[in-house]
Design a protein around this motif. Structure first.
Motif, PDB file in Angstrom:
ATOM      1  N   GLY A 466      27.960  33.279  47.022  1.00 22.51           N
ATOM      2  CA  GLY A 466      29.344  32.934  47.339  1.00 22.51           C
ATOM      3  C   GLY A 466      30.205  34.174  47.498  1.00 22.51           C
ATOM      4  N   ARG A 467      31.502  33.991  47.407  1.00 19.13           N
ATOM      5  CA  ARG A 467      32.448  35.093  47.602  1.00 19.13           C
ATOM      6  C   ARG A 467      32.548  35.949  46.343  1.00 19.13           C
ATOM      7  N   ARG A 468      32.743  37.253  46.551  1.00 24.55           N
ATOM      8  CA  ARG A 468      32.950  38.151  45.426  1.00 24.55           C
ATOM      9  C   ARG A 468      34.443  38.275  45.145  1.00 24.55           C
ATOM     10  N   TYR A 469      34.805  38.131  43.885  1.00 25.29           N
ATOM     11  CA  TYR A 469      36.211  38.155  43.495  1.00 25.29           C
ATOM     12  C   TYR A 469      36.584  39.513  42.905  1.00 25.29           C
ATOM     13  N   TYR A 470      37.867  39.832  43.070  1.00 18.34           N
ATOM     14  CA  TYR A 470      38.425  41.060  42.527  1.00 18.34           C
ATOM     15  C   TYR A 470      39.458  40.710  41.463  1.00 18.34           C
ATOM     16  N   SER A 497      39.812  46.066  41.067  1.00 18.71           N
ATOM     17  CA  SER A 497      38.418  46.329  40.701  1.00 18.71           C
ATOM     18  C   SER A 497      37.634  45.020  40.790  1.00 18.71           C
ATOM     19  N   PHE A 498      36.296  45.127  40.840  1.00 20.91           N
ATOM     20  CA  PHE A 498      35.487  43.917  40.872  1.00 20.91           C
ATOM     21  C   PHE A 498      35.673  43.149  39.565  1.00 20.91           C
ATOM     22  N   LEU A 522      44.445  34.386  26.307  1.00 25.07           N
ATOM     23  CA  LEU A 522      44.063  34.778  27.665  1.00 25.07           C
ATOM     24  C   LEU A 522      44.303  33.615  28.616  1.00 25.07           C
ATOM     25  N   LYS A 523      45.058  33.881  29.656  1.00 26.23           N
ATOM     26  CA  LYS A 523      45.265  32.907  30.726  1.00 26.23           C
ATOM     27  C   LYS A 523      44.835  33.551  32.039  1.00 26.23           C
ATOM     28  N   GLU A 524      44.114  32.789  32.859  1.00 21.01           N
ATOM     29  CA  GLU A 524      43.627  33.321  34.127  1.00 21.01           C
ATOM     30  C   GLU A 524      44.050  32.410  35.278  1.00 21.01           C
ATOM     31  N   VAL A 525      44.453  33.029  36.360  1.00 21.23           N
ATOM     32  CA  VAL A 525      44.819  32.306  37.572  1.00 21.23           C
ATOM     33  C   VAL A 525      43.872  32.749  38.677  1.00 21.23           C
ATOM     34  N   LYS A 526      43.150  31.781  39.215  1.00 26.61           N
ATOM     35  CA  LYS A 526      42.212  32.067  40.295  1.00 26.61           C
ATOM     36  C   LYS A 526      42.897  31.814  41.633  1.00 26.61           C
ATOM     37  N   SER A 527      42.817  32.804  42.509  1.00 29.31           N
ATOM     38  CA  SER A 527      43.417  32.675  43.824  1.00 29.31           C
ATOM     39  C   SER A 527      42.324  32.747  44.876  1.00 29.31           C
ATOM     40  N   VAL A 528      42.705  33.044  46.131  1.00 30.49           N
ATOM     41  CA  VAL A 528      41.742  33.019  47.233  1.00 30.49           C
ATOM     42  C   VAL A 528      40.643  34.050  47.026  1.00 30.49           C
ATOM     43  N   ARG A 529      41.017  35.268  46.666  1.00 36.26           N
ATOM     44  CA  ARG A 529      40.016  36.332  46.513  1.00 36.26           C
ATOM     45  C   ARG A 529      40.087  37.043  45.177  1.00 36.26           C
ATOM     46  N   THR A 530      41.028  36.664  44.336  1.00 35.94           N
ATOM     47  CA  THR A 530      41.211  37.367  43.076  1.00 35.94           C
ATOM     48  C   THR A 530      41.257  36.403  41.901  1.00 35.94           C
ATOM     49  N   VAL A 531      40.991  36.967  40.721  1.00 36.18           N
ATOM     50  CA  VAL A 531      41.253  36.298  39.457  1.00 36.18           C
ATOM     51  C   VAL A 531      42.266  37.165  38.719  1.00 36.18           C
ATOM     52  N   ASN A 532      43.352  36.534  38.266  1.00 34.93           N
ATOM     53  CA  ASN A 532      44.466  37.281  37.676  1.00 34.93           C
ATOM     54  C   ASN A 532      44.522  37.018  36.175  1.00 34.93           C
ATOM     55  N   PRO A 533      44.016  37.948  35.342  1.00 30.91           N
ATOM     56  CA  PRO A 533      44.043  37.744  33.890  1.00 30.91           C
ATOM     57  C   PRO A 533      45.400  38.143  33.300  1.00 30.91           C
ATOM     58  N   VAL A 534      45.964  37.262  32.489  1.00 30.68           N
ATOM     59  CA  VAL A 534      47.218  37.540  31.791  1.00 30.68           C
ATOM     60  C   VAL A 534      46.951  37.403  30.293  1.00 30.68           C
TER      61      VAL A 534
END
Length: 858
Positions: A466-470, A497-498, A522-534
């Motif tokens: 599948g797709r690689r996320y950053y 970064s990967f 830890l909260k994470e938001v997954k988008s089209v190409r990224t995962v955003n850790p908060v």
């Protein structure tokens, strides 16, 4: 070539300077977060669609925002800023604080607010305001939502009359006597419910298994400040059942009565009767009586009483003297040996259905784990012999593995099992997820070849990565006094970064180890190409103070206090100040300042300033120590410390008077700690090793090498019973300048061999003065029993000795003590009082001593 330039673009992206993207906020917004968004957006928006990502990330932070013309516009604060209670009765003050703590800071949710409203209404009804109403108004402000609860409590309902309706006069009088105390008081639902439950439990314990009790209220008057009500209690006790057990010669009636289901299910009917009979049969068949028979009959004693008789024909008591195994086919040596080990657990033991089932399941699991997927195990029993018939079926072996992307630590061929296939798929998935392929799918195709009694499997791994996320936005949120810049050295997860799950977990662990946060979410938001850790952080209190005062025959007056500070001045370091005074042993003041991220995010640096006085029998010493050390955590359990220590020590000896020593020491410690708790452990083990070098090329007035090893083992024997064992040994190798008196080994006191005075287990000189030794050995055993959750008693035995040198070591004539102790368990460790009794007396000391201390002795 196009892919090469694209790859180079991603590699160089984090190091490329971009213009900051502007953040426009129409509501109050943390300045440090604004700067972080501006800085990180310049990078993130190059690899992802920020018009979708930015609103999602800000949403979990509690803000409504949008991406507009290349700018981030923060439009609204979605969090609850304040909660107001109007007309709150004083009895609900505690409830209101709970609701405030829950709602304030939460993202506004109508369901949360409605739950809080219902809780308020329930509490109002519970304290007697049956007609209460709670209205909610929600206001908006730039700083967030304001929730207002308006309470109309009405008049409280007060019980003025009690009417118990029951055909049984004796039961009616009993219920009236139990409830008469509520007359003249408010109608408190929870209190009334608990009282009725106690009444029901009482009658169920007497055999009224179909007992029913119902309530209703009748308002008959209103005046002044209350409504008068009549409480009507309707009781239907049902019949009283007397249980009789007969024919039980080997199993106590109390044990049998405990398995009956009537009291547990609060019912007596045909179903419960059969359930109880089966429970008794199970007790017997698991206690050596496979041929037990039970008959049940009931008899009416009177109109309201029934006798229930369980008559037991136990049959003979049987042991499994022999176990015979018949294998219908062949199995490999590993399986054959495993079966022999399993049946040893039941041979010679009393007959037990549950144990036989456990043995069969263990054999089945062993066979299937070793490739015999269709194995069947059946059993029969007779003449004290358990016969097991095993049909292993065909053996499934993996002979080829194709397209395997990870290393497998198994040699072909090896047994196949469905569990192996699932673990393999999970391992491959985890491998790809750890390098950013979050949507990876793994399929394993099998090709079978039958050869005799074997099935040879060729496995082909098919992976759709599948797709690689950053990593998108990587944020530290929730800071109030800590400067974000002081956490810069702790970052291991960086934008663009990967994405790696291991890195996210590592970042979480590093933030936890700072000891300045009481909570990390830890909260994470997954988008089209990224995962955003908060990482949402809650800072620990800026100041925490604790201490205790005590007295013991060993240490005299004992005072200990600690002060902790988390991130003072907003600089993300922790401070620990400890002071202890023991009138007969000495005192110490210990100041330790810690800072994470020293040279590496995984390192934690400490600067310690110590003033310590120690009073021995023959001398006393005053130490001024400055210590710098670096702590590095190697995984979950292993920690290592490297450091240097500079000290000035003043020794007052009875023979030579005052002497000053200047010392410089290099040291390293290794601590492998697998205990389940740092403060109040109940199981696990710990290894501690210290190596240090003093003097030599470092200079100073001492010159020696020291090594010390400590081992601890904890095991829970029963639910509240813990066995603890520790052993330790220390060795000093002196060089040209030798070892000062105060640096040698001494035993005795609350932390080593209890019952002996501090420092009095030691070699002596010609004048009888304690002069310490260059080698010691120590062992202790302790049984700890916990009762009432926070209280613990202990029985212990300590033994050990100190020798002039390692060549003098012997196991003969060690100093030993036995004793008992009491502990009060607190969240930061136990307050401990121990009494030790000397098995080897020392002249001038009594046979026993009390010790008071904080923390476990080991």
């Amino acid at each position: 070539m196009r892919y090469f330039f694209l790859l180079m673009g991603f590699v160089l992206l984090p190091f490329t300077v971009h213009a900051e993207i502007e953040v426009i906020s129409k509501v109050p917004f943390p300045e440090y977060l604004k700067k972080e968004f501006q800085r990180q957006a310049a990078v993130v928006c190059r690899v992802d669609n920020c018009s979708e990502t930015v609103p999602k990330v800000l949403d979990i932070l509690g803000f409504k925002a949008k991406w507009q013309n290349g700018k981030i516009v923060v439009e609204k604060n979605l969090r609850i800023k304040n909660v107001i209670f109007e007309n709150l009765p004083p009895e609900l003050l505690k409830t209101s604080k709970t609701i405030k703590n829950f709602l304030i800071g939460q993202r506004f949710s109508s369901s949360f607010v409605e739950n809080a409203r219902l809780l308020l209404r329930f509490k109002l009804e519970d304290i007697g305001f049956k007609d209460a109403r709670v209205n909610v108004a929600v206001k908006t402000s730039p700083a967030g939502y304001i929730v207002v609860f308006h309470i109309k409590s009405g008049l409280p309902h007060q019980i003025e009359k009690l009417d118990v309706i029951c055909d049984n006069f004796r039961i009616k009088k009993f219920v009236e006597s139990r409830l008469k105390s509520i007359i003249g008081k408010r109608l408190q639902r929870s209190y009334l419910f608990n009282e009725l439950k106690r009444i029901e439990n009482h009658f169920v314990s007497l055999g009224y298994y179909n007992f029913e009790i119902n309530t209703r209220i009748k308002i008959y008057g209103e005046g002044g400040k209350r409504k008068s009500v009549e409480l009507i209690i309707r009781v239907k006790p049902g019949k009283q059942y007397k249980i009789k057990i007969s024919g039980n010669y080997h199993i106590d009636s109390e044990k049998i009565l405990k398995v009956l289901t009537f009291a547990r299910d609060r019912a007596f009917d045909e179903f419960e009767l059969e359930q109880s009979r089966e429970k008794i049969v199970s007790v017997y068949k698991n206690s050596g009586f496979p041929y037990v028979k039970i008959s049940v009959f009931t008899k009416n004693i009177s109109k309201d009483k029934v006798l229930v008789v369980f008559h037991i024909t136990e049959g003979p008591y049987v042991k499994i003297e022999n176990v015979k195994i018949k294998i219908l086919g062949t199995v490999n040596k590993k399986v054959s040996s495993g079966i022999d080990d399993i049946i040893c657990k039941i041979k010679g033991k009393p007959y037990s259905e549950s144990k036989i089932a456990e043995i069969k399941n263990s054999i089945s699991y062993l066979l299937k784990e070793n490739g015999y997927l269709n194995a069947e195990v059946s059993e029969s029993f007779g003449d004290s012999t358990l016969k097991l018939v095993i049909n292993p079926g065909r053996e499934f072996l993996v002979v080829r593995l194709l397209n395997l992307p990870i290393k497998l630590n198994r040699r072909l061929p090896f047994p196949y099992s469905p569990e192996f296939e699932e673990k393999l798929k999970s391992g491959i998935s985890d491998y790809y997820r750890d390098i950013g392929y979050l949507d990876v799918r793994v399929r394993i195709d099998k090709k079978e070849t039958v050869k005799g009694n074997r099935v040879l499997l060729s496995l082909r791994v098919n992976t759709d990565k599948g797709r690689r996320y950053y990593v998108g936005f990587s944020l530290f949120a929730g800071l109030s006094r800590t400067n974000l810049s002081s956490l810069a050295t702790l970052r291991v997860v960086r934008p663009a970064s990967f994405y790696s799950r291991k890195r996210i977990i590592e970042q979480y662990s590093i933030l936890s180890d700072t000891r300045i946060f009481s909570m990390i979410e830890l909260k994470e938001v997954k988008s089209v190409r990224t995962v955003n850790p908060v990482f949402v952080l809650k800072e620990a209190p800026v100041l925490t103070v604790k201490g205790f005062l005590g007295y013991s025959s060993d240490a005299g007056t004992t005072v200990k206090g600690t002060v902790r500070s988390s991130s003072p001045f907003g600089k993300a370091f922790s401070m620990f100040l400890s002071g202890e005074y023991r009138s007969t042993e000495g005192s110490n003041v210990f100041l330790r300042i810690g800072k994470s991220g020293f040279f590496s995010p995984r390192n934690r640096a400490y600067l310690s300033l110590i003033r310590k006085t120690e009073i021995f029998e023959s001398f006393d010493v005053e130490r001024y120590i400055t210590r710098f050390e670096i702590n590095r955590k190697q995984g979950r359990s292993l920690k290592q410390n490297y450091g240097v220590e500079v000290s000035k020590e003043i020794v007052n000896d009875v023979t030579s008077g005052k002497t000053k020593f200047y010392k410089r020491t290099l040291f390293i410690t290794t601590d492998y700690d697998r205990r389940d708790s740092f403060t109040n452990p109940e199981r696990g083990y710990r290894f501690y090793l210290k190596l240090s070098y003093t003097g030599g090329f470092l200079g100073g007035d001492a010159d020696y090498f020291l090594s010390e090893l400590k081992i601890l083992k904890l095991k829970r024997l029963r639910r509240n019973l813990i066995f603890a064992f520790r052993s330790g040994a220390g060795y000093i190798r002196p060089f040209s300048k030798g070892v000062p008196l105060q640096d040698r080994f001494y035993l005795g006191g609350a932390e080593s061999i209890r019952g002996y005075k501090y420092g009095t287990i030691s070699p002596v000189d010609s004048l009888g003065n304690y002069v310490g030794g260059d080698f010691y050995s120590l062992a202790s055993f302790e049984l700890r029993y916990t009762f009432f959750k926070e209280f613990q008693v202990a029985l212990f035995c300590d033994t050990g000795d100190v020798f002039p040198s390692v060549s003098d070591f012997t196991f003969k004539d060690w100093y030993s003590s036995i004793g008992a102790g009491f502990r009060y368990l607190t969240p930061v460790g136990p307050l401990r009082v121990d009494y030790g009794y000397k098995l080897k007396p020392i002249e001038g000391q009594g046979r026993g001593r009390f010790h008071i201390s904080f923390g476990f002795p080991f």
